[in-house]
Write a protein that holds these residues in place. Structure first.
Motif, PDB file in Angstrom:
ATOM      1  N   GLU B  19       1.101  -0.848   0.181  1.00  0.00           N
ATOM      2  CA  GLU B  19       0.093   0.230   0.471  1.00  0.00           C
ATOM      3  C   GLU B  19       1.052   1.508   0.021  1.00  0.00           C
ATOM      4  N   GLU B  20       0.240   2.580  -0.497  1.00  0.00           N
ATOM      5  CA  GLU B  20       1.177   4.363  -0.167  1.00  0.00           C
ATOM      6  C   GLU B  20      -0.155   4.918   0.149  1.00  0.00           C
ATOM      7  N   HIS B  21       0.363   5.672   0.951  1.00  0.00           N
ATOM      8  CA  HIS B  21      -0.509   7.147   1.844  1.00  0.00           C
ATOM      9  C   HIS B  21       0.373   8.139   1.741  1.00  0.00           C
ATOM     10  N   ALA B  22      -0.183   8.660   0.278  1.00  0.00           N
ATOM     11  CA  ALA B  22       0.699  10.306   1.617  1.00  0.00           C
ATOM     12  C   ALA B  22      -0.663  11.301   2.417  1.00  0.00           C
ATOM     13  N   ASP B  23       0.457  12.086   3.066  1.00  0.00           N
ATOM     14  CA  ASP B  23      -0.546  12.846   4.147  1.00  0.00           C
ATOM     15  C   ASP B  23      -1.676  12.643   4.896  1.00  0.00           C
ATOM     16  N   LEU B  24      -0.472  11.243   5.362  1.00  0.00           N
ATOM     17  CA  LEU B  24      -0.438  10.793   6.981  1.00  0.00           C
ATOM     18  C   LEU B  24      -0.390  11.661   7.978  1.00  0.00           C
ATOM     19  N   LEU B  25      -1.193  11.426   8.642  1.00  0.00           N
ATOM     20  CA  LEU B  25      -0.758  12.267  10.637  1.00  0.00           C
ATOM     21  C   LEU B  25       0.407  11.306  10.226  1.00  0.00           C
ATOM     22  N   GLY B  26       1.652  12.627  10.864  1.00  0.00           N
ATOM     23  CA  GLY B  26       2.393  11.342  11.418  1.00  0.00           C
ATOM     24  C   GLY B  26       3.700  12.173  13.206  1.00  0.00           C
ATOM     25  N   GLY B  27       4.636  12.518  12.584  1.00  0.00           N
ATOM     26  CA  GLY B  27       5.252  12.422  13.790  1.00  0.00           C
ATOM     27  C   GLY B  27       5.815  12.374  15.111  1.00  0.00           C
ATOM     28  N   SER B  28       6.196  12.615  15.603  1.00  0.00           N
ATOM     29  CA  SER B  28       6.818  11.305  16.981  1.00  0.00           C
ATOM     30  C   SER B  28       6.216  12.258  18.033  1.00  0.00           C
ATOM     31  N   ALA B  29       5.513  13.192  18.115  1.00  0.00           N
ATOM     32  CA  ALA B  29       4.691  13.990  18.978  1.00  0.00           C
ATOM     33  C   ALA B  29       3.162  12.839  18.892  1.00  0.00           C
ATOM     34  N   SER B  30       2.562  13.150  17.273  1.00  0.00           N
ATOM     35  CA  SER B  30       1.540  12.766  16.942  1.00  0.00           C
ATOM     36  C   SER B  30       1.262  11.719  17.982  1.00  0.00           C
ATOM     37  N   TYR B  31       2.385  10.398  17.010  1.00  0.00           N
ATOM     38  CA  TYR B  31       1.702   9.358  17.828  1.00  0.00           C
ATOM     39  C   TYR B  31       2.172   9.323  19.437  1.00  0.00           C
ATOM     40  N   ALA B  32       2.933   9.579  20.114  1.00  0.00           N
ATOM     41  CA  ALA B  32       3.250  10.046  21.559  1.00  0.00           C
ATOM     42  C   ALA B  32       1.933  10.526  22.168  1.00  0.00           C
ATOM     43  N   ALA B  33       1.102  11.490  21.314  1.00  0.00           N
ATOM     44  CA  ALA B  33      -0.259  12.344  22.359  1.00  0.00           C
ATOM     45  C   ALA B  33      -0.977  11.374  22.033  1.00  0.00           C
ATOM     46  N   LEU B  34      -1.180  10.668  21.324  1.00  0.00           N
ATOM     47  CA  LEU B  34      -2.664   9.994  20.931  1.00  0.00           C
ATOM     48  C   LEU B  34      -1.778   7.961  21.280  1.00  0.00           C
ATOM     49  N   GLY B  35      -0.963   7.430  22.194  1.00  0.00           N
ATOM     50  CA  GLY B  35      -0.382   6.778  22.569  1.00  0.00           C
ATOM     51  C   GLY B  35      -1.312   7.087  24.107  1.00  0.00           C
ATOM     52  N   ALA B  36      -0.394   8.280  24.176  1.00  0.00           N
ATOM     53  CA  ALA B  36      -0.573   8.214  26.048  1.00  0.00           C
ATOM     54  C   ALA B  36      -1.756   8.866  26.378  1.00  0.00           C
ATOM     55  N   SER B  37      -3.214   9.245  25.251  1.00  0.00           N
ATOM     56  CA  SER B  37      -4.173   9.507  25.037  1.00  0.00           C
ATOM     57  C   SER B  37      -5.263   8.819  25.809  1.00  0.00           C
ATOM     58  N   PHE B  38      -4.932   7.222  25.968  1.00  0.00           N
ATOM     59  CA  PHE B  38      -5.121   6.226  26.535  1.00  0.00           C
ATOM     60  C   PHE B  38      -5.648   6.350  27.791  1.00  0.00           C
ATOM     61  N   PHE B  39      -4.745   6.932  28.338  1.00  0.00           N
ATOM     62  CA  PHE B  39      -4.557   6.662  29.864  1.00  0.00           C
ATOM     63  C   PHE B  39      -4.281   8.071  30.310  1.00  0.00           C
ATOM     64  N   SER B  40      -4.073   9.362  29.926  1.00  0.00           N
ATOM     65  CA  SER B  40      -4.252  10.700  30.882  1.00  0.00           C
ATOM     66  C   SER B  40      -4.413  11.597  29.587  1.00  0.00           C
ATOM     67  N   PRO B  41      -4.332  12.759  30.753  1.00  0.00           N
ATOM     68  CA  PRO B  41      -4.694  14.069  29.523  1.00  0.00           C
ATOM     69  C   PRO B  41      -3.324  14.191  29.581  1.00  0.00           C
ATOM     70  N   VAL B  42      -3.920  14.845  27.754  1.00  0.00           N
ATOM     71  CA  VAL B  42      -2.250  15.298  27.568  1.00  0.00           C
ATOM     72  C   VAL B  42      -2.080  16.765  27.192  1.00  0.00           C
ATOM     73  N   ASN B  43      -0.731  17.479  27.523  1.00  0.00           N
ATOM     74  CA  ASN B  43      -1.019  18.758  26.928  1.00  0.00           C
ATOM     75  C   ASN B  43       0.149  18.445  25.539  1.00  0.00           C
ATOM     76  N   LEU B  44      -0.046  19.110  24.189  1.00  0.00           N
ATOM     77  CA  LEU B  44       0.750  18.402  23.566  1.00  0.00           C
ATOM     78  C   LEU B  44       1.481  20.353  23.067  1.00  0.00           C
ATOM     79  N   VAL B  45       2.799  19.778  22.945  1.00  0.00           N
ATOM     80  CA  VAL B  45       3.825  20.693  22.443  1.00  0.00           C
ATOM     81  C   VAL B  45       4.583  20.502  21.138  1.00  0.00           C
ATOM     82  N   GLY B  46       4.232  21.771  19.982  1.00  0.00           N
ATOM     83  CA  GLY B  46       4.363  20.949  18.761  1.00  0.00           C
ATOM     84  C   GLY B  46       4.380  22.577  17.735  1.00  0.00           C
TER      85      GLY B  46
END
Lengths: 305, 305
Positions: B19-46
């Protein structure tokens, strides 16, 4: 309960960046037999030349290993020489001389034929099949293999696999055998080739055990200093099979196999702490059980709150 | 308790053999913020450019992620493009356009400065240090890094390490940073550089956690099909930090960290099941807890008889 071990018996010359030793006791059956001997009586099947040092024979005897199946024939013992790089995961074979091993045909003494657990350590699958042909209804059959046999003796190996309760091989061999990159897919695919269970060894990353709808992931014991990785896989297989034999080998459960994988890992972790089989001389059951417990603690975690 | 996440936010173009997909949401903070959001409130800086799709902003909002620290500036969002080979362990970066990320200086909103747990996802260690400079006595600070920073920002990274409670990096990065082949030696050596704990990620082989005289070996969840490995490490870090924040983050024990490593692994294992962050949209706490339990069963074994 006893375990029958068949495989190669060799004189090894091993070089690491720090040390080099010649004419060490080596070969898949030597490592496997000593590993197994900590848990159960061992019947050893193999061949050596008339140059085989009495001291090495004494090593087997000191572990109460039965040598009635060990042939001594005129000629030189199988010799292997290898060198480890600074990254001990990388090994180069410097030379192999088959010598008396070239025409080895394992013939089992009558007293060996009913041994309940069989460990076909790494030798050609034709010899592994030949040994099984001589066995009377073994309860649990384990075999190890290597890339060489996957490449040059594929049909014999395929004939062996359905006769096994457990096949042990390493990660690159599992990928070679299945053409799968994913070890999870590879494990399932190898089970579909016949063996009841599969263990994929991953060196410093531990081992994976696959059964029917069952899976176990075992880490490796964290060692800071590895002196000689030679025979780690064979010692693992020996410890595993010896421990299973000690349980009777009748109806082996997945829980038994999990423990056997851990015991195999424990034995292997001790063995690489010194050259050749040196560490086995001073190893005690207390050492083994303490490390089993350390192993358990280092990979367990708590249940959900 | 909340977790502050800082890192990159990107538009990714990802190609796999299927498969190939373009303009996906990415970046270290995006993945980390969504991962963390399952357990606690997240303040995102970027930072993002004015081309950042509203749908991606909505993805953050749907997980209740606080976006007061997310700057939108004129220009184009950071873009990354990569291709995975048939062996998904092998990735080739096809292009990187820093765009608005090139002159990014994280400025923390006043309300973020007392966030108890801080996750410095993978960005330059100068920016990671700059974020820490703005924090008021955080309780637990986690940072991720990569080979690029070890190579080109070594002094800044060395300045960061003593400020961390936990450094996360992968196996090749640990070897690069320490010049040690053994991951066991590397883990100890990195701890001596400052961080209280170290996690070495090993991809399909799991992760190792090092503390003071403490060690934990965690396998990887066995997945047969991986659709997009992008962001697995960031999701791992996010899940880990988010779970710690949910515990309060005050006096983190080694047992807490073990569980956090498993929760991070669980989140990462889900995320690679679909492209970009797609799997996170349908993920539930029930899914997470069921896999945590499966994880526990697959690497536990019995105590000695």
């Amino acid at each position: 309960m006893s375990v029958l071990v068949v495989g190669s018996i060799a004189l090894d010359t091993v070089k690491t960046p720090f040390e080099e030793h010649a004419d060490l006791l080596g070969g898949s059956a030597s490592y496997a037999a000593l590993g197994a001997s900590f848990f159960s009586p061992v019947n050893l099947v193999g061949v050596v030349g008339d140059d085989f040092p009495p001291a090495h024979m004494e090593t087997f005897r000191s572990r109460q290993i039965d040598l009635n199946g060990l042939q001594t024939v005129p000629g030189k013992t199988f010799r292997w020489s290898g060198e480890y790089m600074l990254d001990m995961n990388v090994r180069e074979t410097r030379s192999v001389e088959l010598n008396v091993f070239e025409h080895f045909t394992p013939v089992l003494p009558e007293t060996y034929r009913e041994t309940p657990v069989v460990l076909l350590a790494n030798i050609g699958p034709n010899l592994q099949n030949h040994v099984l042909d001589q066995m009377e209804r073994p309860r649990f059959v384990v075999a190890d293999t290597m890339d060489l046999w996957i490449n040059i003796a594929h049909a014999e190996l395929m004939r062996l696999l359905p006769r096994l309760d457990l096949l042990i091989l390493n990660d690159s061999e599992a990928r070679l055998l299945t053409k799968e990159t994913s070890l999870i897919k590879a494990g399932a695919k190898i089970r579909a080739m016949g063996p009841g269970h599969v263990v994929i060894k991953k060196g410093e990353h531990g081992a994976l055990l696959f059964g029917e709808n069952r899976f176990f992931s075992c880490g490796a014991y964290p060692l800071e200093d590895i002196h000689d990785p030679t025979g780690a896989g064979d010692t693992f297989a020996g410890g595993l099979a010896g421990w299973l034999a000690a349980q009777g080998g009748a109806s082996v459960t997945f829980a038994d196999l999990r423990k056997a994988v851990v015991y195999g890992s424990v034995l292997a972790s001790f063995n690489v702490e010194a050259f050749s089989l040196t560490r086995m001389h001073s190893l005690s059951m207390n050492d083994i059980e303490a490390r089993y417990e350390a192993f358990r603690l280092m990979q367990q975690f708590e249940v959900l709150d």
